[in-house]
Design a protein around this motif. Structure first.
Motif, PDB file in Angstrom:
ATOM      1  N   ARG A  93       0.854  -1.180   0.000  1.00 24.31           N
ATOM      2  CA  ARG A  93       0.000   0.000   0.000  1.00 24.31           C
ATOM      3  C   ARG A  93       0.893   1.233   0.000  1.00 24.31           C
ATOM      4  N   GLN A 143      -4.142   7.102  -9.972  1.00 27.55           N
ATOM      5  CA  GLN A 143      -5.191   6.614  -9.088  1.00 27.55           C
ATOM      6  C   GLN A 143      -6.322   6.028  -9.922  1.00 27.55           C
ATOM      7  N   THR A 144      -6.833   4.896  -9.499  1.00 26.96           N
ATOM      8  CA  THR A 144      -7.961   4.313 -10.194  1.00 26.96           C
ATOM      9  C   THR A 144      -9.243   5.004  -9.773  1.00 26.96           C
ATOM     10  N   THR A 155     -15.815   1.911  -8.574  1.00 22.43           N
ATOM     11  CA  THR A 155     -16.017   1.111  -7.376  1.00 22.43           C
ATOM     12  C   THR A 155     -15.974  -0.363  -7.731  1.00 22.43           C
ATOM     13  N   LYS A 209      -1.505  -2.987  -9.802  1.00 18.47           N
ATOM     14  CA  LYS A 209      -2.446  -2.436  -8.829  1.00 18.47           C
ATOM     15  C   LYS A 209      -3.821  -3.023  -9.114  1.00 18.47           C
ATOM     16  N   SER A 232      -7.418  -1.282  -4.526  1.00 14.35           N
ATOM     17  CA  SER A 232      -6.564  -0.380  -3.758  1.00 14.35           C
ATOM     18  C   SER A 232      -5.270  -1.037  -3.314  1.00 14.35           C
ATOM     19  N   ASP A 233      -5.023  -2.260  -3.750  1.00 13.69           N
ATOM     20  CA  ASP A 233      -3.840  -3.009  -3.327  1.00 13.69           C
ATOM     21  C   ASP A 233      -2.789  -3.048  -4.430  1.00 13.69           C
TER      22      ASP A 233
END
Length: 204
Positions: free
Chosen positions: A17, A29-30, A33, A160, A163-164
């Motif tokens: 992270r 950033q992705t 959801t 990625k 969020s990992d």
């Protein structure tokens, strides 16, 4: 053997992270959801075949090294990248590419032992390349990466998922959920090569 796999990164992908020291590299950033119960990375030891392939990674790498570079083709989803993502396909959605399979017979024999195999091939992410955030197949299919050539450094060449974060490792395998938004980049000066498989999750 289990300890050897732990040391080689075969038992579980290292999830990283971002911290403050990483912001210079982890700058993309992705968006969007994913299901709250989605599992980003899976333990590859759930699938015995995954470990058999990992134990044969040097044999697989040797066959890739002897392939003519001209036989690689750009990944078909061109909107996801601006160049630098090439593949040498063996299977796509169950269709076998006979000439390519003949060029790497030992690798082909290994991937054909995978229950529920959908797609298989060598995936090359060139130095300085990035794959934009995207999602893959519908539910029930997972993706497997076996590291063959991996640039040094944990953050310059990274996958990625949600969020990992996970770097690849030579001889290490990663299984992740392709339905979760994911991206990858290789900001190193060397190419990254993995054996890529898509398989039906109902088979173990």
């Amino acid at each position: 053997l289990r300890q050897e796999r732990l040391q080689r990164g075969l038992y579980r992908a290292l999830v990283h992270r971002p911290g403050s020291q990483d912001q210079g590299i982890l700058k993309y950033q992705t968006v969007g959801t994913w299901p709250a119960n989605a599992l980003m990375f899976h333990d590859p030891e759930q699938w015995p075949w995954a470990m058999r392939l990992a134990d044969s990674w040097m044999k697989i790498l040797s066959e890739w090294i002897h392939l003519p570079g001209a036989r690689h083709r750009p990944w078909h989803q061109h909107a996801l990248y601006s160049g630098g993502w090439d593949v040498f396909g063996l299977y796509h959605q169950g269709t076998r590419f006979d000439e390519n399979c003949k060029a790497v017979p030992e690798t082909t024999q290994l991937v054909e032992s995978v229950p529920g195999l959908r797609t298989a091939g060598f995936s090359v992410l060139r130095a300085g390349s990035r794959i934009a955030p995207h999602v893959g197949y519908g539910d029930g299919v997972l993706r497997y990466h076996l590291g063959l050539l991996v640039p040094p450094g944990k953050l310059s060449c990274v996958l990625k998922v949600g969020s990992d974060f996970s770097p690849w490792r030579q001889g290490g395998c990663i299984v992740f959920d392709d339905t979760v938004r994911h991206e990858a980049w290789n900001y190193s000066e060397l190419d990254r090569v993995v054996l890529l498989l898509d398989f039906e999750n109902k088979w173990k």
